[in-house]
Design an enzyme around this catalytic site. Sequence first.
Site, PDB file in Angstrom:
ATOM      1  N   ARG B 130       0.798  -1.233   0.000  1.00 36.59           N
ATOM      2  CA  ARG B 130       0.000   0.000   0.000  1.00 36.59           C
ATOM      3  C   ARG B 130       0.830   1.282   0.000  1.00 36.59           C
ATOM      4  NH1 ARG B 130      -3.555  -3.634   2.787  1.00 36.59           N
ATOM      5  NH2 ARG B 130      -5.244  -4.091   1.341  1.00 36.59           N
ATOM      6  N   GLU B 192      -7.143 -13.727   9.041  1.00 39.21           N
ATOM      7  CA  GLU B 192      -7.916 -14.909   8.637  1.00 39.21           C
ATOM      8  C   GLU B 192      -7.134 -16.195   8.881  1.00 39.21           C
ATOM      9  OE1 GLU B 192      -8.454 -11.901   6.907  1.00 39.21           O
ATOM     10  OE2 GLU B 192     -10.292 -12.102   8.083  1.00 39.21           O
ATOM     11  N   ASN B 258     -10.516  -7.774  12.652  1.00 41.85           N
ATOM     12  CA  ASN B 258     -11.478  -8.775  13.105  1.00 41.85           C
ATOM     13  C   ASN B 258     -10.884  -9.750  14.118  1.00 41.85           C
ATOM     14  OD1 ASN B 258     -10.102  -9.705  10.454  1.00 41.85           O
ATOM     15  ND2 ASN B 258     -10.730 -11.610  11.425  1.00 41.85           N
ATOM     16  N   ASP B 300     -16.392 -10.282  10.722  1.00 38.07           N
ATOM     17  CA  ASP B 300     -15.185  -9.821  10.030  1.00 38.07           C
ATOM     18  C   ASP B 300     -15.196  -8.311   9.841  1.00 38.07           C
ATOM     19  OD1 ASP B 300     -12.703 -10.122   8.775  1.00 38.07           O
ATOM     20  OD2 ASP B 300     -13.600 -10.263   6.788  1.00 38.07           O
TER      21      ASP B 300
END
Lengths: 556, 556
Positions: B130, B192, B258, B300
């Site tokens: 990014r 995740e 999350n 999430d």
Amino acid sequence: MKFSIASRVSAAIAAMVFLTGCEQKDQTPVAAVPDTEVRTLGMGQHLQRHSTLTQINKDTVKRLVPVWNYSLSDKRGQESQPLVIDGVMYVTTHKSTIALNPLTGKQVWKHEIDYPPQTPRIVCCGIVNRGAAIDGNKLFRTTLDAHVLALDLETGKEVWKKEAIDFKTGYSMTVTPLIANGVVITGMSGGEYGTRGFLDGWDPETGERLWRRYTTAAPDEPGGDTWPGDTAMAGGGPTWLTGSYDPELDLVYWGTGNGGPWNAEFRKGDNLYITSVLAMRPKTGELIWYYQFSPNDPYDYDGVNELVMAELEVDGKPRKIIMQANRNGFFYVLDRETGELLKANAFVRQNWAEGIDMKTGRPIESEITKHMRATSEKVEIWPSALGGKNWMPMSYDPERKMVFANTLNFGWTYKPLQPSYRAGVFYMAVDWAFVFSEEQRGYLKAIDPLTGETKWQQGSKIPSFSGTLNTAGGLVFSGAMTGEFQAFDSDTGDKLWEFQTGSGIIGQPITWAKDGRQYVTIASGIGGAYVLFSGDERLASVPAGGSLWTFALMDD
Amino acid sequence: MKFSIASRVSAAIAAMVFLTGCEQKDQTPVAAVPDTEVRTLGMGQHLQRHSTLTQINKDTVKRLVPVWNYSLSDKRGQESQPLVIDGVMYVTTHKSTIALNPLTGKQVWKHEIDYPPQTPRIVCCGIVNRGAAIDGNKLFRTTLDAHVLALDLETGKEVWKKEAIDFKTGYSMTVTPLIANGVVITGMSGGEYGTRGFLDGWDPETGERLWRRYTTAAPDEPGGDTWPGDTAMAGGGPTWLTGSYDPELDLVYWGTGNGGPWNAEFRKGDNLYITSVLAMRPKTGELIWYYQFSPNDPYDYDGVNELVMAELEVDGKPRKIIMQANRNGFFYVLDRETGELLKANAFVRQNWAEGIDMKTGRPIESEITKHMRATSEKVEIWPSALGGKNWMPMSYDPERKMVFANTLNFGWTYKPLQPSYRAGVFYMAVDWAFVFSEEQRGYLKAIDPLTGETKWQQGSKIPSFSGTLNTAGGLVFSGAMTGEFQAFDSDTGDKLWEFQTGSGIIGQPITWAKDGRQYVTIASGIGGAYVLFSGDERLASVPAGGSLWTFALMDD
């Protein structure tokens, strides 16, 4: 009184124009131009790459801006010439064939070739494809693994796919097919791998091979005596650039490449038909006439460069001619009905020949070439193996009777070695290295085809391998290896405009028009022989990455 | 008489202007603007992505054209925000860091990361980076294999490289580092994969790690009682988007992601500090205050989205605030000195909560969420796991006191499952699928931060994952997944301009000025979570391929 007001009005307008920064000259409303497509390689069967469009011209070109870009999703070199047919643009990469909306750059369909993993290893000079041919409802292209592919024009779905030859022994195909009298004609690459050159004629409907013409004469064929023993069978003569077709004479003209191996002592004799132009019937491949540029060529001087057709007055007589800026540094003009050599003049620095004997049509080899042949000692030869001009197509301006070509200005050292053939491996038998002794390694030149003389030239330190395009607007378009797409004044060579396209340009610009507006399209994506072999460190800062560009005048 | 001439002159000018196609309004000479750089992510420490430049404005934007393109030689998604510092532009891809001349697009240097072959497999949502942070003579960036890299700003040579954590267990880094009070602060990705979130502070000179703050409270730490057993140790709370820094308060604000696994029944309790904003001292990582958006979040709903600073009058009282358009569909305004919740209003369609209790700061869960928690039955929840807004940064216009954000308009079906943890493998424990029941899957919205209300919106069938930029010229810049870079009217949302950039846009536009001329820069290159998980077939015709674009007004 009227006069007085009028002149005050003029002054006021002039002042206004000045104040607003709006120059009248640039802002004259551009005249709408008729719809113009690009239906073939070379922008017409003559391969002149000349357009009568004038909306983008010397005055307006400074307002030329990109209208869209399309990522080709490919980091290899982009040499493909796009086509614009019935409102759709078609372009190829080495693995993709793509149909786009030419006004928006939006993809209509994309066909991908799934290559065997070992394919890229046996392509000498860059993983590329040079474009598609279209006939009726089908698009034809060649593949790196030596297949010919017919795709449905509307859907991109495969209609047929035929193997020209087993690629594993050193063959590949990058050539744009030629459609001539209802036959799809394809050539092959692989002249550095001990291959035997050929041309194939295919039935566009079924993919049936109608004929094959080898470009080296087998021992039992006419011309077979120009090769020692069976050397013709791995003798080169590749056919990797597309020929031209004169429908009136029903003759296809196709150039053939270097002999294999490069070391010519191994194949004493003229080596028919390497480094030649073959004039053939498209329906049968029958050879009507030929002319050999460089008999027994030791220098990798392929004769494959584009054969541009024109009607020219030569020595007071109108002639139907073909012309070629040959790798060997000479610019040839031939009568295309008979094959008669009309003109042959050097167009770049060269030292391998004294000139071309106009009676015999044969080069007069220089002392240095004779010395190399006699002693096998190392010599410095100009131009190099990449030639006075490489594959990048020149364009011809029929008004100015002038050719615009990116030419090369470097030599090489050359020492013949003992050859040893192994399938799929470089088969050159020469110890060589480029000689970059001049600051300008290339020139964009305006060349008089009848004299070989340069009317103007624009030097570049990194040589350009871009095709050129010329227009009735007085512009020559070309691209730089460092990425700038450029427009030059056809009369002076002055650079009038450029735009940085993201990667290097080695493509073939086209121009076309739709709904009154003129467009110019070029692929960007660095690659090719110079990048591979020159060791030019200045190119280290030019990123890879293929994309397609379309430009038009700012429409305000 | 004078009057009479003047009016004839005016008429003549009007006619002339009409005839030449040269509208005065558009051709007014653009005023030179002061040199303006982009020294940080978010175009300033406040992350407002607002520029005072007005040369490109509602009137002139139609003359905006590309001035150069640079191939990023990368087919992955391009989410990097470029920087322009001391006359050089810097941009990153997942594997390259590049310095360019911002006026020409010519590469100055390029640094390439050599990744271990298995790296790409453990990045959930796209192979991206990014952007970089710059401090003094060094550039700092993160790598997919969880290292922090310091490069020499002039040469691109590596100064130091430090492993933040072993990437093989599911960690990765795509985050732009934050420079705060002389410390380089980095977050991580991997929410995740059963990871444990953290932030690191690094010495910019040596690469020594000064501190680490975990974002889930271990059993023996304050907040440890909000997790059952040792579930905090693989409890998520990733820190994958960059925080902001208020130098006056010496506070860094950083959002956390999350909980892991998504199925929250496995980790009953609030799960401090997932889905929170942490206010910390940059020198030590000391936690000064925190606010948790979604305690025990099952959906999430990362709280990582950018935390934009502004000075706003809230209920009649001037406040130093931070604001966030949270994944959970609520727009939060907090006092950034104290962490006090000032406003929290839905800015998109949502059904998981009735609202936010302004006394407790906690969401009031809806019947449907309660039902899911009670029964583990499948429910349809809005917004989806990708949130009401995903990572793509909004911008804030301090004049209009309005936020411009690309928001998402789709839900998902959700059924909790029994979790089972395996290192480096998705750890969600949810059976889910997107629900695309609305034609407009996304909206570019002008949002009032104090009410969450939409002033205007522009729908798009394929949602945009582009950051926005707004300018005092009254423009909002954004990009489409189909490749169009776009400018909208800040007051009405009307689309005023667009250009097709070749691939899809998921980047972060910036604007800057040099030598009196204003430029806009954006990376193009499709990728990211929506492409990976949506199955949106309309994107099949958008080609991959990264490149960097810079635009300015046509200068004639």
